[in-house]
Design an enzyme around this catalytic site. Structure first.
Site, PDB file in Angstrom:
ATOM      1  N   ASP A 406       0.784  -1.238   0.000  1.00 16.90           N
ATOM      2  CA  ASP A 406       0.000   0.000   0.000  1.00 16.90           C
ATOM      3  C   ASP A 406       0.816   1.289   0.000  1.00 16.90           C
ATOM      4  OD1 ASP A 406      -2.560  -0.959  -0.369  1.00 16.90           O
ATOM      5  OD2 ASP A 406      -2.881  -1.342   1.760  1.00 16.90           O
ATOM      6  N   TYR A 487     -10.011  -0.213   1.848  1.00 18.99           N
ATOM      7  CA  TYR A 487      -9.760  -0.495   3.262  1.00 18.99           C
ATOM      8  C   TYR A 487      -9.417   0.743   4.056  1.00 18.99           C
ATOM      9  CZ  TYR A 487      -9.897  -5.250   4.926  1.00 18.99           C
ATOM     10  OH  TYR A 487     -10.314  -6.443   5.427  1.00 18.99           O
TER      11      TYR A 487
HETATM   12 CU   LIG Z   1      -8.684  -7.993   5.432  1.00 25.18          CU
END
Ligand SMILES: [Cu+2]
Ligand SMILES: *[C@@H]1O[C@H](CO)[C@@H](O)[C@H](O)[C@H]1NC(C)=O
Ligand SMILES: *[C@@H]1O[C@H](CO)[C@@H](O)[C@H](O)[C@H]1NC(C)=O
Ligand SMILES: *[C@@H]1O[C@H](CO)[C@@H](O)[C@H](O)[C@H]1NC(C)=O
Ligand SMILES: *[C@@H]1O[C@H](CO)[C@@H](O)[C@H](O)[C@H]1NC(C)=O
Ligand SMILES: *[C@@H]1O[C@H](CO)[C@@H](O)[C@H](O)[C@H]1NC(C)=O
Ligand SMILES: *[C@@H]1O[C@H](CO)[C@@H](O)[C@H](O)[C@H]1NC(C)=O
Ligand SMILES: *[C@@H]1O[C@H](CO)[C@@H](O)[C@H](O)[C@H]1NC(C)=O
Ligand SMILES: *[C@@H]1O[C@H](CO)[C@@H](O)[C@H](O)[C@H]1NC(C)=O
Ligand SMILES: *[C@@H]1O[C@H](CO)[C@@H](O)[C@H](O)[C@H]1NC(C)=O
Ligand SMILES: *[C@@H]1O[C@H](CO)[C@@H](O)[C@H](O)[C@H]1NC(C)=O
Ligand SMILES: *[C@@H]1O[C@H](CO)[C@@H](O)[C@H](O)[C@H]1NC(C)=O
Length: 801
Positions: A406, A487
């Site tokens: 990320d 997320y």
């Molecule tokens: Cu997860």
């Protein structure tokens, strides 16, 4: 140090009042009580005083040499780079994939050697340098490269050079095998057009590149480099994701809507006329050509699988029967006497109780903390996230081929404004932060919060038939949240009155899920056409500890079962011992938390012994959820040489100015040939009484179940580790707080109530005045940097997401 003295004084005062009480069961030599008796008077008078004046504004003892570049510094660097003919830059706003353009400007963290000379001695501040990450597109072989630019401010003495000394590959250059986003989008549309009728039949929708498309086409990350017929090819596997629509249109639930049809493309090179479709996958059956897929689809017996359609189930809004009493307000926290910590907002420096630290914010990793001191002594030089991997698996190539790193996307750009009363208490202090990318400086307002809170359990308690002694647990937290795609990662740095620091990550938001067909070994079926898609999260933290100087050793104090024959017994006894093991070499520096918690992991200074001869140290320990989890897949086909920091629970290496990061944001471009291969840091050097760095993983083996719908919840998706004094002080330092109580009583009733000068708050709380105005939520503010318009520094631009 003022902070230190205050702490010392109060702690001595408290000790005296305990020891002077005749009925306290003394376990300490009496002479201590005598020695401290003269402080009693001071204790009484201090306790009865009105609250001392407290300034909530701190002044950093030294300038923050870690602080992010200012907008002006970033603008000057960009302008300087544009004047360098060899870089041949195009303004990002005008750049195409075939130009060279600046992607990111950030600070090059000063070398620790120079930083310590400045922080600890009267050396001048180290010169400031900028990092410039440039995408070179004006070539058949596009690449990215990091440059160091400076010193700052830019003068005619400033230069730029490739930032190679922070790499293990020897060069900050990395190939970009997929520079032409627009071509890929065009290609995907072209490919899907050839099967539009099949897509309509199987998936009940269309995708043509128009605004009312039903599907988004995207696939694996990172891309694969596959050898085909002896040649290296760039491979992209794609799938169809349905856009949320109807009732669910507002919700970001696309990653819950995989459609189960996949195609493989060879997208090698920049000439898309040479790209090829290498096959289709549906229902677990692979078809080598579009023609074969079409033939199968037309044939009898072709199995069609259930649709995965959006509706209210992907929404996060309230649903279901009302809970009892739920229209009533739940408890709220207040800060009755105002802020009890001090901040230097300009220098990004914080003091809370006996702690102080500097912080900064970077594009790649968000919040970072430096020079964390407790009672005037540095405990941690640097603390911050390094990388976050989400490694998926599945029977389909897209899940199998997804291993997000990320920092490629960046934690800075996605750290958005926090919601007071939800993300952090209403009374929290909110700070802004800025990152510089694509020749824009973007400020996210209120995206860091600082607050004290009562975690709802005590620090200490003890009761006898004669007294009760209890101490409040007051925790100071610095928090930010980064929403990287689907997320949301909540990061907490918790500071506690006993000198403990806890590092917490929690995850929420939308899972990335899989189409259910034939996927039952890789997750649970959680909706009509949906599988939860198992994946591992591994997030790595750099913890550069300095315990009483930089010469430290990592030790394991194991608790081991033993058989011992004692002189006082004729029988061998089954018992246990503490076994001390020193980790003195990097070859032993890759560690896992022991089963059954069978060892304490400690960073000690072996040369700094306490008065009992024990080395003073700080213990590092798992504290919540998946602390120490690492990737299940040890040799990932996706991450190749870029997962070196995620194969163990934690690592210890020798500190080096050349080994600053566990990962590099650009490793994702070519994970087989990363800029930083963490594994290479481990080359057998001695780590005995030297400057060592810990790299600690938090994570989760995430096999989403129905409770992950619509979003994963923080309760189960969290992990934390803590760093806590271990034989470092001679007693628990939380004894210093006034937020404690002793009640002495006997059968005649209460004989004494000692509140140690911390009287219960009184007065009224005006809840109306504490209400938040959510219409204030602002979003992004960006400043275009090139050309820089200082007269209009706050021009709004579109959000980056
Ligand atoms: Cu997860
Ligand atoms: C972008 O290109 C246009 C047209 O060539 C030019 O006028 C403009 O100055 C360029 N913008 C920047 C930021 O260089
Ligand atoms: C500079 O970049 C432009 C594209 O922005 C390209 O056309 C030109 O060939 C490049 N010049 C050199 C010397 O590489
Ligand atoms: C930092 O240390 C590295 C490695 O010793 C050295 O190459 C580099 O020049 C130093 N950087 C600065 C800005 O002093
Ligand atoms: C650098 O700038 C200074 C001040 O602007 C000037 O006096 C000096 O001549 C310049 N040096 C060079 C090498 O251009
Ligand atoms: C297919 O799409 C059409 C048009 O959007 C819709 O009316 C129909 O209900 C869909 N069929 C299924 C099985 O979802
Ligand atoms: C944050 O930015 C806003 C402008 O969006 C400004 O009003 C505010 O003062 C800033 N806060 C801090 C603590 O700098
Ligand atoms: C051990 O056994 C011997 C022989 O029975 C006995 O004399 C002795 O006292 C025992 N020692 C202890 C410590 O019980
Ligand atoms: C490691 O350091 C300790 C403490 O300074 C010392 O006693 C020991 O001999 C060292 N070990 C090695 C292998 O040098
Ligand atoms: C309770 O303690 C007080 C103060 O020490 C004492 O005067 C009193 O006699 C005690 N009562 C009993 C029942 O022991
Ligand atoms: C409480 O605060 C609100 C909003 O600031 C104010 O209008 C109101 O008068 C306050 N009430 C009291 C009792 O002070
Ligand atoms: C900023 O906004 C002002 C006023 O709308 C405009 O005149 C100016 O050109 C803008 N500057 C930039 C760099 O976009």
């Amino acid at each position: 140090m003022l902070v230190f003295w205050r702490a010392f004084l109060v702690s001595a005062v408290f000790a005296s009042s305990v020891l002077a009480r005749p009925h306290a069961r003394l376990r300490h030599p009496k002479k201590w009580a005598k020695k401290l008796a003269h402080l009693e008077v001071l204790a009484e008078s201090e306790d009865s005083q009105t609250p001392v004046e407290f300034s909530t504004t701190a002044k950093a003892p030294k300038e923050n040499i870690f602080i992010s570049l200012t907008d002006d510094e970033a603008a000057a660097v960009i302008s300087f780079l544009h004047k360098q003919p060899a870089l041949n830059l195009t303004a990002t706003a005008n750049a195409t994939a075939w130009d060279n353009a600046i992607e990111v400007i950030d600070l090059v963290q000063p070398n620790k050697t120079d930083a310590l000379a400045f922080l600890d001695h009267n050396e001048p501040a180290p010169p400031r340098y900028a990092l410039a990450r440039i995408a070179f597109g004006a070539t058949q072989h596009p690449y990215l490269q990091d440059f160091i630019v400076g010193p700052l401010p830019i003068t005619n003495a400033s230069t730029y050079a490739s930032l190679d000394w922070q790499t293990t590959s020897g060069s900050s250059k990395i190939r970009n095998f997929n520079p032409d986003d627009d071509l890929v989008t065009e290609w995907n549309l072209k490919v899907t057009k050839t099967v539009a009728d099949i897509v309509l039949d199987l998936l009940n929708g269309t995708v043509t590149g128009s605004d009312d498309d039903d599907f988004d086409i995207f696939g694996i990350d990172p891309l694969w480099q596959e050898e085909i017929d002896g040649k290296q090819r760039t491979i992209l596997w794609n799938t169809y994701w349905r856009f949320p629509s109807g009732d669910a249109a507002i919700f970001d639930g696309e990653t819950l809507l995989p459609q189960g049809l996949f195609f493989k493309s060879d997208i090698t090179g920049r000439d898309s006329s040479k790209w090829k479709v290498l096959g289709w996958l549906y229902g677990g059956i692979f078809y080598e050509t579009t023609a074969k897929f079409r033939k199968a689809w037309k044939s009898e017996g072709f199995v069609k699988y259930e649709l995965n359609m959006p509706s209210a189930w992907i929404g996060t809004d309230r649903t279901g029967d009302a809970l009892p009493a739920d229209t009533l307000s739940p408890p709220v926290a207040v800060q009755p006497s105002g802020r009890r910590f001090a901040v230097d907002e300009a220098q990004k420096y914080v003091e809370w109780m006996d702690f102080s630290f500097y912080f900064t914010f970077t594009r790649d990793t968000g919040l970072r903390l430096f020079d964390i001191k407790y009672r005037g002594e540095r405990i941690i030089y640097e603390l911050g996230l390094q990388e976050a991997i989400a490694h998926y698996a599945g029977n389909d190539p897209v899940q199998s081929g997804t291993s997000y790193m990320d920092t490629f996307y960046g934690f800075g750009p996605y750290a958005f404004e926090l919601a007071p009363g939800f993300d952090c208490p209403t009374y929290a202090t909110y700070l802004n932060s800025t990152f510089h990318a694509a020749e824009l400086s973007t400020t996210h307002r209120n995206n860091i919060c600082l607050f004290e809170s009562d975690p709802g359990y005590l620090m200490q308690r003890h009761t006898t038939s004669a007294y009760l002694a209890v101490t409040k647990n007051v925790v100071f937290t610095m928090r930010s949240v980064s929403t990287v795609g689907n997320y949301d990662y909540n990061f907490d740095y918790n500071f506690m009155l006993d000198g403990t620091i806890e590092i917490v990550v929690r995850a929420s938001g939308y899972i990335q899920s899989a189409y259910y067909a034939k996927n039952d070994e890789y997750g649970y079926r959680i909706h009509d056409g949906l599988s939860g898609s198992m994946h591992d999260h591994a997030l790595n933290w750099k913890v550069d500890m300095d315990i009483l100087g930089t010469k430290n050793t990592f030790v394991k104090h194991k608790v081991v079962p033993v058989q011992v024959k004692y002189p006082w017994s004729n029988h061998t006894r089954s018992t246990m011992k503490v076994e001390r093991v020193r980790v003195e070499n990097e070859n032993e520096g890759k560690l896992n938390w022991p089963a059954n918690g069978g060892a304490m992991f400690i960073v000690e200074n072996s040369d700094e012994l306490n008065k009992y001869g024990e080395p003073r140290g700080y213990k590092i320990a798992p504290s919540r959820g998946g602390a120490g989890m690492y990737l299940t897949i040890q040799e990932s086909s996706n991450l190749l040489k870029s997962q070196g920091f995620a194969t163990h629970g934690l690592y210890v290496s020798k500190q080096k100015d050349t080994e600053v990061r566990a990962s590099h944001a650009n490793n994702d471009y070519d994970p087989g040939h990363p800029i930083i291969d963490f594994d290479k840091y481990f080359d057998g050097e001695s780590i005995n009484q030297t400057d060592i760095v810990l790299w600690v993983n938090l994570g989760m083996h995430h096999v989403p179940h129905t409770g992950d719908l619509p979003n994963t919840v923080f309760t189960s998706a969290q992990a934390a580790f803590l760093i806590t004094p271990h034989n470092y002080f001679l007693h628990d330092t939380s004894r210093v707080t006034r937020q404690m109580l002793r009640i002495d009583y006997n059968s005649s009733g209460v004989q004494l109530v000692n509140q140690f000068g911390a009287n219960q708050p009184d007065g009224m709380v005006n809840l109306t005045a504490l209400q938040n105005n959510y219409h204030d939520y602002e979003g992004d503010v960006a400043v275009r940097k090139f050309p820089y318009d200082p007269l209009h520094p706050f021009n709004n631009t579109e959000s980056i997401v």
